[in-house]
Design a protein around this motif. Sequence first.
Motif, mmCIF file in Angstrom:
data_model
loop_
_atom_site.group_PDB
_atom_site.id
_atom_site.type_symbol
_atom_site.label_atom_id
_atom_site.label_comp_id
_atom_site.label_asym_id
_atom_site.label_seq_id
_atom_site.Cartn_x
_atom_site.Cartn_y
_atom_site.Cartn_z
ATOM 1 N N VAL A 19 61.556 38.524 43.096
ATOM 2 C CA VAL A 19 62.157 37.337 43.429
ATOM 3 C C VAL A 19 62.784 37.470 44.771
ATOM 4 O O VAL A 19 63.499 38.348 45.041
ATOM 5 C CB VAL A 19 63.317 37.211 42.376
ATOM 6 C CG1 VAL A 19 64.269 36.081 42.864
ATOM 7 C CG2 VAL A 19 62.807 36.964 40.882
ATOM 8 N N PHE A 20 62.261 36.803 45.914
ATOM 9 C CA PHE A 20 62.516 36.803 47.165
ATOM 10 C C PHE A 20 63.524 35.837 47.564
ATOM 11 O O PHE A 20 63.361 34.619 47.779
ATOM 12 C CB PHE A 20 61.424 36.594 47.900
ATOM 13 C CG PHE A 20 61.364 37.343 49.342
ATOM 14 C CD1 PHE A 20 62.005 36.730 50.271
ATOM 15 C CD2 PHE A 20 60.572 38.493 49.504
ATOM 16 C CE1 PHE A 20 62.191 37.345 51.632
ATOM 17 C CE2 PHE A 20 60.548 38.932 50.847
ATOM 18 C CZ PHE A 20 61.443 38.188 51.929
ATOM 19 N N ILE A 40 61.243 43.837 37.170
ATOM 20 C CA ILE A 40 61.772 42.804 38.433
ATOM 21 C C ILE A 40 62.398 43.407 39.403
ATOM 22 O O ILE A 40 63.113 44.226 39.256
ATOM 23 C CB ILE A 40 62.747 41.617 37.397
ATOM 24 C CG1 ILE A 40 62.008 40.981 36.432
ATOM 25 C CG2 ILE A 40 63.458 41.006 38.655
ATOM 26 C CD1 ILE A 40 62.948 39.954 35.572
ATOM 27 N N THR A 41 62.039 43.149 40.548
ATOM 28 C CA THR A 41 62.391 43.554 41.759
ATOM 29 C C THR A 41 62.972 42.084 42.578
ATOM 30 O O THR A 41 62.432 41.121 42.497
ATOM 31 C CB THR A 41 61.408 44.206 42.640
ATOM 32 O OG1 THR A 41 60.891 45.197 42.123
ATOM 33 C CG2 THR A 41 61.757 44.425 44.081
ATOM 34 N N ALA A 42 64.201 42.670 43.353
ATOM 35 C CA ALA A 42 64.677 41.459 44.100
ATOM 36 C C ALA A 42 64.773 41.816 45.505
ATOM 37 O O ALA A 42 65.208 43.144 45.932
ATOM 38 C CB ALA A 42 66.044 41.049 43.465
ATOM 39 N N VAL A 43 64.369 41.048 46.324
ATOM 40 C CA VAL A 43 64.592 41.322 47.812
ATOM 41 C C VAL A 43 65.574 40.534 48.414
ATOM 42 O O VAL A 43 65.653 39.163 48.412
ATOM 43 C CB VAL A 43 63.192 40.870 48.570
ATOM 44 C CG1 VAL A 43 63.277 41.172 50.205
ATOM 45 C CG2 VAL A 43 62.045 41.774 48.195
ATOM 46 N N VAL A 44 66.784 41.048 49.138
ATOM 47 C CA VAL A 44 67.805 40.455 49.349
ATOM 48 C C VAL A 44 68.215 40.984 50.842
ATOM 49 O O VAL A 44 67.842 41.978 51.361
ATOM 50 C CB VAL A 44 69.106 40.651 48.390
ATOM 51 C CG1 VAL A 44 68.606 39.896 47.039
ATOM 52 C CG2 VAL A 44 69.337 42.078 48.307
ATOM 53 N N ILE A 64 65.416 45.480 46.850
ATOM 54 C CA ILE A 64 64.810 46.078 48.094
ATOM 55 C C ILE A 64 65.871 45.212 49.324
ATOM 56 O O ILE A 64 65.917 44.071 49.025
ATOM 57 C CB ILE A 64 63.345 45.642 48.534
ATOM 58 C CG1 ILE A 64 62.404 46.303 46.987
ATOM 59 C CG2 ILE A 64 62.873 45.869 50.006
ATOM 60 C CD1 ILE A 64 60.964 46.127 47.574
ATOM 61 N N VAL A 65 66.462 45.945 49.998
ATOM 62 C CA VAL A 65 67.202 45.432 51.120
ATOM 63 C C VAL A 65 66.631 45.168 52.303
ATOM 64 O O VAL A 65 65.904 46.139 52.934
ATOM 65 C CB VAL A 65 68.439 46.149 51.320
ATOM 66 C CG1 VAL A 65 69.403 45.592 52.498
ATOM 67 C CG2 VAL A 65 69.047 46.423 50.095
ATOM 68 N N GLN A 112 56.219 48.017 51.917
ATOM 69 C CA GLN A 112 56.931 48.463 50.427
ATOM 70 C C GLN A 112 56.568 47.481 49.391
ATOM 71 O O GLN A 112 56.488 48.211 48.389
ATOM 72 C CB GLN A 112 58.181 48.302 50.804
ATOM 73 C CG GLN A 112 58.866 49.341 51.835
ATOM 74 C CD GLN A 112 60.415 48.905 51.827
ATOM 75 O OE1 GLN A 112 61.215 49.145 50.742
ATOM 76 N NE2 GLN A 112 60.940 48.421 52.975
ATOM 77 N N LEU A 113 56.371 46.354 49.477
ATOM 78 C CA LEU A 113 55.946 45.513 48.630
ATOM 79 C C LEU A 113 54.308 45.627 48.090
ATOM 80 O O LEU A 113 54.342 45.722 47.032
ATOM 81 C CB LEU A 113 55.898 43.852 48.942
ATOM 82 C CG LEU A 113 57.347 43.475 49.356
ATOM 83 C CD1 LEU A 113 57.323 42.107 49.979
ATOM 84 C CD2 LEU A 113 58.277 43.348 48.066
#
Length: 356
Positions: free
Chosen positions: A16-17, A44-48, A66-67, A86-87
């Motif tokens: 989720v980006f 589930i990975t979140a990019v924020v 992932i920051v 990274q992705l």
Amino acid sequence: MKHSGNYRHTPKHIVVFQTAFLGDLVLTLPLIDSARTRHPEARITAVVIPSTQSLLQGHPFVDEIIVYDKHGTESSLVGMLNLVRQLRKRRIDLALIPHRSFRTALILFLAGIRERVGYRGTPGSWLYTRRVEREMSHHESARVSALLGGEVADPVRPVIPEIPGARRQVERWLVGQGLNERPFVAMAPGSVWATKRWPWVHWIDLAGKVARKTRYNVVLVGGPDDQSLCGNIAMKAGDGVFNSAGYFDVPGSAELIRRASAIVTGDTAPLHLGVAVDTPVIALFGPTVPEFGFAPTGERDRVIGLDLDCRPCSIHGSEQCPLSHHDCMRKLFPTQVFNVLTSQLQPEADAEGYVK
């Protein structure tokens, strides 16, 4: 909301980006919840961005954060390509993309993610494998939730789960301030956008009036950038007004707002935090309007705004009023807000406005 086709496979790893502001991430929480419910076995990975990451730390449905410091140390092409790498190595097979930017679309395309779902007609949408209509007549929480597929028309309330560490931190602070025995109202004077800020003299008037004429204390909330503003308001408003701005991270601020009897805020992140912790919201709308899809929707929530020909002037707010008068906020007087607030705190008040 209409969308084209179904997923071609069952995803094993979802990203989720959402690298927009805090309020946008709060409104993305229902999408994360739905992704976990629909795909319980998926990772589930979140990019924020750095300023919002603490909202998801400890979240039961987020496996990894992932920051992406896109405005700081990773603002260059090198930083963008580092995120792509990274992705790629995580072998993600589904990207859900509420963030609307060409850079986001390009990153996820270069990362080789099999399915990329975003909004039709947004920058870089031609790089998506699936495009969803962003229905402007719907609330933003519904628009975001529709990325997972299906018909979503009604607002979807985000929920911020209680985090024990944040709860304990807030409890210690309340005891230290002597606020543990008297209810309080939260107030959020800050905003990234200058035109969304209610004049600070109005905040002084409102906070002082609540502290003097009701049984409620006032706690000013905000991030590190709001410390000076909130400190000045607390000093001028007098006894019963306390400043917490910059003291808590996002989960701590959410827990503090959860304990408030109500929150008064502009069209900005604390509005969405209030909704997500089920605290009644009194929202002050100036340059923006509820029809854009970012207003609170709870039964106890209220929106206050003036009927002016120049409203709305912006979907997000701006650095200065286009007409140089800022009447949408300047002429929204504290007495009007006080009356709405006290009617929400308790239906009946005595002649002097004392809420018993």
